[in-house]
Scaffold this active site. Structure first.
Site, PDB file in Angstrom:
ATOM      1  CE  LYS A 115      -4.030  -1.842   2.259  1.00  0.00           C
ATOM      2  NZ  LYS A 115      -4.909  -1.823   3.199  1.00  0.00           N
TER       3      LYS A 115
ATOM      4  CG  ASP B 254      -8.094   0.378   3.561  1.00  0.00           C
ATOM      5  OD1 ASP B 254      -8.660  -0.722   2.722  1.00  0.00           O
ATOM      6  OD2 ASP B 254      -6.794   0.416   3.442  1.00  0.00           O
TER       7      ASP B 254
ATOM      8  CB  ALA C 151       1.161   3.085  16.286  1.00  0.00           C
TER       9      ALA C 151
END
Ligand code: ATR
Length: 246
Positions: free
Chosen positions: A35, A72, A99
Site C-alpha cells: 500500500k 479503507d 500504530a
C-alpha cells in the site's frame, strides 16, 4: 495454499505497475505489503490516500498516468454503520489500537469523518506519537499499558494491530473499562471472531468484524473499475465466509 518462493518485493511491484501504464487494465486493488509503495508510484494521489499515507486502489489512465486512492476509510465507516447501526463517529472519542499502516488509515478516516478525538494506543509509544503527529490535530498518543485510562469514555475501540491474526496471541486490553454502549471493532478477519471480539461479546458490547470492512472497501473499487454500483447479488459476505472456511 502454495507458498511464495520469496517474500513480496516492492521493486517488482513497481515494475509490474509500470507495465500496466496506459490502460492495459482499468485498475488494481492493492493490499499489504504494497500500500505504501503503491502510493509512492502514483502520479496523482487523492486527499484521503495522502492522509492515510497508503493506497489500496490504483487506476490506470489512458495517457499513462497512475492515480492512487484509498477506500479503507469508506470500508471502516461502512462496516461500523452496517454492524453497529446508529453509531455516530462524531459523538465522542474513539480509540484505535496500533500504530502501523492500518492504524494510520483508520485514524485519518475517523478524523475526516468528524471524530473529535482519536486516541492512538500502541505498545511502542513513539510509533503512536508519530502517527498522531502525522495526522494533525485531533489525535493523541497513549501507551498500551495505560489503555485502562485511554479507553474510558470512548464511543468505539478499533483494533488495528496485527495481534489476533490466525496463530498469534490476542491483545490483552481491558475492554471492561469502556462504556457499555461502546462499539468494539477488529480489522482482523481471519479468524472472523478474534479473541478481542470474543471478549467484547462476553462483555455485551456491540461488535464489528474485519470482513465487513474488507468487503466495503472493495465496493468503491468495483465502481471505479466498472462504472456501476457493486451488485448486491451474489452475497459477497456469504462467499467470503465460505472461502475463509467459516
Ligand atoms: P500494518 O502496517 O499492517 O498496520 P505493522 O506496521 O506491522 O502492520 O503494525 C503492526 C501493529 O500491531 C503495531 O502497532 C504493533 O505494535 P508495535 O508498534 O509496538 O510493534 C502492533 N502489534 C502487533 N502485535 C502486537 C501485540 N502482540 N501486542 C500489541 N501490539 C501488537
Amino acid at each position: 495454499m502454495s507458498t511464495y518462493p520469496s517474500p513480496p518485493d516492492a521493486d517488482r511491484f513497481e515494475v509490474f505497475v509500470d507495465g500496466l501504464r496506459g490502460g492495459a487494465i482499468r485498475g488494481l486493488n492493492v493490499t499489504i505489503p504494497f500500500k505504501e509503495v503503491a502510493l509512492s508510484i502514483a502520479d496523482t494521489v487523492s486527499e484521503r490516500a495522502r492522509k492515510a499515507a497508503a493506497a489500496n486502489l490504483l487506476t490506470f489512465e489512458l495517457d499513462g498516468r497512475v492515480t492512487a486512492d484509498n477506500t479503507d476509510g469508506v470500508g471502516l465507516l461502512g462496516a461500523l454503520a452496517a454492524q453497529a447501526p446508529g453509531f455516530d463517529p462524531t459523538a465522542g472519542p474513539v480509540a484505535v489500537l496500533g500504530a502501523g499502516g492500518a492504524a494510520r488509515g483508520a485514524v485519518a478516516a475517523l478524523l475526516t469523518a468528524g471524530t473529535p478525538q482519536v486516541r492512538v494506543i500502541n505498545r511502542t509509544l513513539a510509533k503512536a506519537e508519530a502517527v498522531a503527529g502525522a495526522v494533525g490535530a485531533g489525535a493523541v498518543a497513549c501507551p498500551l499499558d495505560a489503555a485502562d485510562q485511554a479507553l474510558q469514555g470512548v464511543t468505539a475501540v478499533i483494533n488495528a494491530t496485527s495481534a489476533g491474526l490466525s496463530g498469534q496471541p490476542g491483545l490483552n486490553v481491558p475492554l471492561d473499562v469502556t462504556p457499555e454502549t461502546a462499539v468494539v471493532m477488529d480489522m482482523v478477519y481471519k479468524p472472523l471472531e478474534t479473541p478481542f471480539l470474543s471478549e467484547a461479546r462476553r462483555l455485551g458490547r456491540r461488535t464489528v468484524d474485519g470482513l465487513e470492512m474488507l468487503i466495503r472497501q472493495a465496493a468503491p473499487s468495483f465502481e471505479t473499475f466498472y462504472g456501476a454500483v457493486a451488485p448486491s447479488e451474489p452475497d459477497v459476505r456469504a462467499l467470503a465466509l465460505k472461502a475463509l472456511g467459516q
